[in-house]
Design an enzyme around this catalytic site. Sequence first.
Site, mmCIF file in Angstrom:
data_model
loop_
_atom_site.group_PDB
_atom_site.id
_atom_site.type_symbol
_atom_site.label_atom_id
_atom_site.label_comp_id
_atom_site.label_asym_id
_atom_site.label_seq_id
_atom_site.Cartn_x
_atom_site.Cartn_y
_atom_site.Cartn_z
ATOM 1 N N GLY A 103 2.349 -3.802 1.486
ATOM 2 C CA GLY A 103 1.728 -3.208 2.667
ATOM 3 C C GLY A 103 2.776 -2.874 3.702
ATOM 4 N N LYS A 104 2.402 -2.225 4.753
ATOM 5 C CA LYS A 104 3.315 -1.941 5.859
ATOM 6 C C LYS A 104 2.491 -1.524 7.067
ATOM 7 C CE LYS A 104 7.812 -1.876 6.409
ATOM 8 N NZ LYS A 104 8.761 -2.765 5.720
#
Length: 418
Positions: A103-104
């Site tokens: 994720g980011k």
Amino acid sequence: MTIDLHRLALATIDAAADELDLDGWVRALLHQPERSIAVQIPYLGDDGEIRVVPGYRVAHSTARGPAKGGTRFHPGVTGEEVAGLATLMSVKTAVVDLPLGGGKGGVTVDPKQLSETELESLTRSYTRAIAGTIGPHIDVPAPDVNTGQRHMDWMADEYSRVVGAPSPAVVTGKSIAAGGSLGRDTATAAGCRTVILASARRMGLPSDARVVVQGFGNAGANLARMLAADGMRVVGVSDSRGGVHDPAGLDVNAVARTKAEHGSVTAHPGEVVTPEGLLGLDCDILVPAALEGAIDAEAAETVQARLVAEAANGPCTAEADVVLSDRGIAVVPDVLASAGGVTVSCFEWQQNLHGERWSAAEVSRQLEQRMCGALEDLWQAAEQRGLPLRTAATVLGVQRIAEAVGARAHARTSALVS
Ligand code: NAD
């Protein structure tokens, strides 16, 4: 530029998918983030005015576990960039075989223009805006460019208020007092050290191998100290102003003191070298630990080392990679060589979930075990498939994600027909 990063991530996935001959539907899943949210973030300025900036959180894949990845505060942040970085995180966590996905997150803002109170207001507002999509079992943010411990402490506190229960496992990279892990600050260097020692043994390099480290910040300086303590000879180090060289080996602690006193390693006694000159020094191991793109094709032609370990993210350009590969120089890619940080982040999350506090020695033991295992898997994959380590790493990561996606899809299909 930012769109390129997403395209690059997808091209990397596609190349691995070709090598693995993956089904079209698995490729389609890997191309598209599982979940992606764009939010408005109102925050209070010191002048009493409310300002609004855009923010993002992307979970690319949770096939192997909750999404994991940093939170970037930068004026150049876009949804495309965040999606690309989230995709690369899925591969990174899979290469190290962590029970996590990728994720980011990011906020399009210049944090250097904000006061401490404005930053806190912004970070808490961002957390409220994405609170419905993050969580200890869903998506676990961490620090990235321009965010650190205090931001993570604010995020954990705000999220806990939103859900009405203490939830330290919702983010990692917190201060020790707020549930952070021992060993997090030196984790990237420690992970890279393990990868270098094991690779050097495998390649038959001497135990007092000569090392050059580009970049003398958190990752580079700690790593140089550790390798010197291991008996290796650190013959060159550099920072943004240039480098210092001593073929007999530098006293790394003394260099660190010089840098603290005079602002640069170039003030240390020894031969002063240019940033480019440092890369071509006679040595066994070269560690780029500064900026992305620091080694281009021209610089790659001058590299004397037999092993390059990428402590930095993306330090070799694609063209440099080809040159190094053609010249038979082994490159342990960033996806593994710089993965000590995310690995200890995983340990922090595990400690928080189980209400545990591991000792520094335990963190170090588990990090070493995890990095050695991942490196062994990588060398094996490279040898079996006849690929350079970097390509083999992506193939290994994508294979692990595809296997998890496939197993879960199969379970769902079975549930439908039974
Ligand atoms: P840092 O800011 O602490 O240190 C960077 C160092 O690079 C500084 O000493 C700086 O002077 C030097 N530098 C800048 N330009 C240079 C140049 N042209 N030539 C030589 N040196 C130069 O950063 P850091 O945290 O040590 O991160 C370094 C790299 O490692 C980055 O690519 C980062 O993304 C990567 N990384 C860091 C971590 C971490 O936990 N710190 C984790 C994963 C990856």
